[in-house]
Write an enzyme that holds these catalytic residues in place. Sequence first.
Site, short mmCIF file in Angstrom:
data_model
loop_
_atom_site.label_atom_id
_atom_site.label_comp_id
_atom_site.label_asym_id
_atom_site.label_seq_id
_atom_site.Cartn_x
_atom_site.Cartn_y
_atom_site.Cartn_z
N LYS A 53 16.08 25.02 29.22
CA LYS A 53 17.15 24.51 28.36
C LYS A 53 18.35 23.98 29.11
O LYS A 53 18.92 24.67 29.96
CB LYS A 53 17.63 25.61 27.43
CG LYS A 53 16.66 25.91 26.30
CD LYS A 53 17.20 27.08 25.57
CE LYS A 53 16.78 27.24 24.15
NZ LYS A 53 17.48 28.44 23.63
N ARG A 83 13.07 43.88 41.19
CA ARG A 83 14.37 44.49 40.86
C ARG A 83 14.38 45.99 41.14
O ARG A 83 15.45 46.56 41.39
CB ARG A 83 14.71 44.22 39.40
CG ARG A 83 15.30 42.83 39.20
CD ARG A 83 15.64 42.60 37.75
NE ARG A 83 16.53 41.46 37.60
CZ ARG A 83 16.77 40.85 36.45
NH1 ARG A 83 16.18 41.28 35.35
NH2 ARG A 83 17.60 39.84 36.39
N GLY A 104 21.34 35.00 34.81
CA GLY A 104 22.62 34.64 34.22
C GLY A 104 23.79 35.04 35.10
O GLY A 104 24.77 34.30 35.23
N GLY A 134 16.02 35.52 37.68
CA GLY A 134 14.85 36.36 37.51
C GLY A 134 13.56 35.54 37.58
O GLY A 134 12.64 35.89 38.30
C1 3PG Z 1 18.56 39.56 33.17
O1 3PG Z 1 17.36 39.71 33.07
O2 3PG Z 1 19.09 38.44 33.28
C2 3PG Z 1 19.45 40.77 33.22
O3 3PG Z 1 18.70 41.93 33.30
C3 3PG Z 1 20.37 40.78 32.02
O4 3PG Z 1 19.62 40.86 30.84
P1 3PG Z 1 20.20 40.26 29.49
O5 3PG Z 1 20.24 38.76 29.67
O6 3PG Z 1 19.26 40.70 28.42
O7 3PG Z 1 21.59 40.83 29.32
#
Ligand code: 3PG
Length: 399
Positions: free
Chosen positions: A206, A41, A380, A356
């Site tokens: 999940k 990232r 997400g 990720g």
């Molecule tokens: C992630 O790792 O999916 C992003 O950096 C967002 O992080 P978060 O889900 O803690 O908002």
Amino acid sequence: MSIRTLDDLLAEGVSSRRVLVRADLNVPLDKQTGAITDDGRIRAVLPTLGALVEAGAKVVVCSHLGRPKGAPDPQFSLGPVAGRLGELLGAPVHFATDTVGDSARSTVADLADGQVALLENLRFNAGETSKDEAERGAFADQLAAFGDAYVDDAFGAVHRKHASVFDVPARLPHVAGRLVLREVEVLSKLTGDPERPYVVVLGGSKVSDKLAVIEALLPTVDRLLIGGGMCFTFLKAQGLEVGTSLLEKDMVDTCRNLLERSGGKIMLPVDVVVADAFAPDAAHDTVRVDGIPSHRLGLDVGPETVAGFSAALSQAKTIFWNGPMGVFEMPAFAAGTRGIAEAITKADAFSVVGGGDSAAAVRALGLDESSFGHISTGGGASLEYLEGKTLPGIAALEN
Ligand code: 3PG
Ligand code: MG
């Protein structure tokens, strides 16, 4: 969609101007040592930062890391990230030990043209993630004071209605950075008219996290291959016993309903690797899915499953993959994820890796990143994009 881009901003000229860049530098850290275990990232925002440095801007970078609870928490400091970012940029990054306090103010004020500062973790401030508009707004005011323009290059966070993502762009001239543009360009190919067959592989632990995307994808995809911890809830829905594997009991009916409605598009594992315990050195065997012993838990998909999934992938023209097939961090349970990743690279298809964890898996397993069409920095965020949801960070850039 009318989004102004980094190139538009550069064309206006940014020399000597302060440019606030929201990045997603939320990198995985080693639990023991705190060392950065995957800097993907950080690398992903270098094109945007490099262009701003080159153009003589005063670059103020901000990001979250982990999920601290609105107050400083040393284990989530961005300090180590500042060091790594400096190495990759080839110039020191001036690190502010707070986000909007004295250190941040003086660090920003002291920046020379072409220099880069990184503010401390945005989530050390309750205003960043607050549901209260006024509280978020007050924090956004403080952040916005550090920039004459705002660049969003935090694709991984565009699904969050947070101050730095949603409220700051309302306060400053705003553009999309190179990474955000590239991600949106690639993912829009998947939601548009993907070349067929379009095959999606989903893993991870999940079902509940993936339910919305499964619902959204079912009508669109030709095949949906399901592995990872979440496959056991589907297997249970088929009436199989899953031993002590991960199971979301309250999702079994939902999974049964999805299977019934899927028109045969959903493919589940036919064999799994079961172990005595969730441990790297646990005794383990491969069994058929109808023979999972009651005292053992599944930690990976088996070789026949990899062969079946690989055959489906070899036909594909478009592939999206999110979520590991097993506990790939433990070598004994990495073969499934590796096998699927290899099948994706071999397919004559446009392939996108989202998430990720799956992106980290590609690098941790030593696979060649360039043999994938695109590796998304969003977990997400990429799923919510595919669900067709409005993403607050993207909406804030449109005007
Ligand atoms: C992630 O790792 O999916 C992003 O950096 C967002 O992080 P978060 O889900 O803690 O908002
Ligand atoms: Mg996340």
